[in-house]
Design a protein around this motif. Structure first.
Motif, PDB file in Angstrom:
ATOM      1  N   UNK A 100       6.324  19.508  -4.612  1.00 20.89           N
ATOM      2  CA  UNK A 100       7.682  19.643  -5.131  1.00 20.89           C
ATOM      3  C   UNK A 100       7.889  21.081  -5.595  1.00 20.89           C
ATOM      4  N   UNK A 101       8.880  21.747  -5.006  1.00 21.88           N
ATOM      5  CA  UNK A 101       9.185  23.131  -5.370  1.00 21.88           C
ATOM      6  C   UNK A 101       9.807  23.189  -6.763  1.00 21.88           C
ATOM      7  N   UNK A 102       9.419  24.227  -7.519  1.00 17.76           N
ATOM      8  CA  UNK A 102       9.990  24.453  -8.846  1.00 17.76           C
ATOM      9  C   UNK A 102      10.982  25.611  -8.783  1.00 17.76           C
ATOM     10  N   UNK A 103      11.850  25.691  -9.757  1.00 20.89           N
ATOM     11  CA  UNK A 103      12.891  26.726  -9.775  1.00 20.89           C
ATOM     12  C   UNK A 103      12.327  28.132  -9.825  1.00 20.89           C
ATOM     13  N   UNK A 104      11.142  28.304 -10.398  1.00 17.42           N
ATOM     14  CA  UNK A 104      10.571  29.649 -10.531  1.00 17.42           C
ATOM     15  C   UNK A 104       9.811  30.101  -9.277  1.00 17.42           C
ATOM     16  N   UNK A 105       9.880  29.302  -8.211  1.00 19.34           N
ATOM     17  CA  UNK A 105       9.194  29.664  -6.972  1.00 19.34           C
ATOM     18  C   UNK A 105       7.820  29.058  -6.843  1.00 19.34           C
ATOM     19  N   UNK A 106       7.304  28.505  -7.918  1.00 22.11           N
ATOM     20  CA  UNK A 106       6.004  27.824  -7.888  1.00 22.11           C
ATOM     21  C   UNK A 106       6.222  26.392  -7.391  1.00 22.11           C
ATOM     22  N   UNK A 107       5.205  25.570  -7.467  1.00 19.58           N
ATOM     23  CA  UNK A 107       5.355  24.173  -7.072  1.00 19.58           C
ATOM     24  C   UNK A 107       4.444  23.301  -7.929  1.00 19.58           C
ATOM     25  N   UNK A 108       4.749  22.022  -7.921  1.00 20.42           N
ATOM     26  CA  UNK A 108       3.896  21.028  -8.558  1.00 20.42           C
ATOM     27  C   UNK A 108       3.645  19.922  -7.543  1.00 20.42           C
ATOM     28  N   UNK A 109       2.853  18.941  -7.921  1.00 16.17           N
ATOM     29  CA  UNK A 109       2.542  17.825  -7.027  1.00 16.17           C
ATOM     30  C   UNK A 109       2.865  16.513  -7.739  1.00 16.17           C
ATOM     31  N   UNK A 110       3.679  15.703  -7.105  1.00 14.09           N
ATOM     32  CA  UNK A 110       3.851  14.327  -7.560  1.00 14.09           C
ATOM     33  C   UNK A 110       2.769  13.509  -6.864  1.00 14.09           C
ATOM     34  N   UNK A 111       2.147  12.585  -7.599  1.00 10.42           N
ATOM     35  CA  UNK A 111       1.052  11.824  -6.987  1.00 10.42           C
ATOM     36  C   UNK A 111       0.823  10.526  -7.731  1.00 10.42           C
ATOM     37  N   UNK A 112       0.124   9.618  -7.086  1.00 11.76           N
ATOM     38  CA  UNK A 112      -0.243   8.339  -7.688  1.00 11.76           C
ATOM     39  C   UNK A 112      -1.124   8.605  -8.904  1.00 11.76           C
TER      40      UNK A 112
END
Length: 195
Positions: A146-158
């Motif tokens: 999942x892209x973040x507003x600051x250009x970084x990303x995170x991960x959604x996961x179980x």
């Protein structure tokens, strides 16, 4: 009403048929197994190769997450460390794995450093993007970038911990936030499944 009657009749027939079949020839009720797990090749946090076959032979627990996770992953790894401590010698009969869903950032070195804060019996697994994708597919894991507003990303996961028996068959799960005593009881049952 006719459609509802036909559906009810079908469900009643199916239930009766299943009930009458009863136990199989060995005297045990036939139960389906969850199709979870499968072949893969990846890397442990120490840089050695890990395969699905390597996991077999001992009961094991797998948690899928990533080192940049803000809360679920460190909480679960801390709790898992406490569960292992809480079940005493039985913990030595279970292998515990933290499998990254973010191989882009979670190199073996990063994973090894991250896991050093938790129980030393928790082994990290990572690999190339395609290797990790194979594990995610085989274990039917939900994970998305999942892209973040600051250009970084995170991960959604179980957030559940998968429990697998020594044959590599699905044994159950420990839910995120599950009561510690219940989680420890599940791990005790998993450890006892080896005998």
């Amino acid at each position: 009403w006719a459609a509802i009657f036909l559906l009810g009749t079908f469900l009643a027939y199916t239930t009766l048929n299943w009930t009458l079949r009863g136990p199989n020839q060995a005297g045990q009720t036939v139960m389906g197994k969850a199709d979870i797990g499968g072949p893969f090749t990846a890397l442990r946090a120490d840089g050695t190769t890990a395969t699905h076959e390597d996991l077999k032979g001992r009961p094991h627990a797998l948690f899928f997450g990533f080192t940049h996770c803000p809360d679920v992953c460190p909480t679960t790894l801390y709790e898992a460390s406490q569960w292992l401590k809480g079940i005493g010698p039985a913990a030595d009969q279970i292998d515990v794995y933290f499998v990254t869903v973010d191989p882009e950032r979670d190199t073996p070195e990063v994973l090894s450093d991250y896991l050093s804060a938790f129980d030393k019996r928790i082994t990290g697994i990572t690999g190339s993007a395609s290797q990790v994708a194979d594990i995610i597919k085989a274990w039917r894991v939900f994970a998305e970038k999942v892209a973040l507003d600051d250009g970084d990303y995170t991960m959604n996961h179980i957030a559940s911990v998968y429990l697998m028996d020594a044959s590599g068959d699905f044994f159950g799960t420990i839910a995120y936030g599950e009561d510690a005593k219940v989680a420890q009881q599940k791990l005790m049952h998993l450890a006892a499944s080896e005998q």
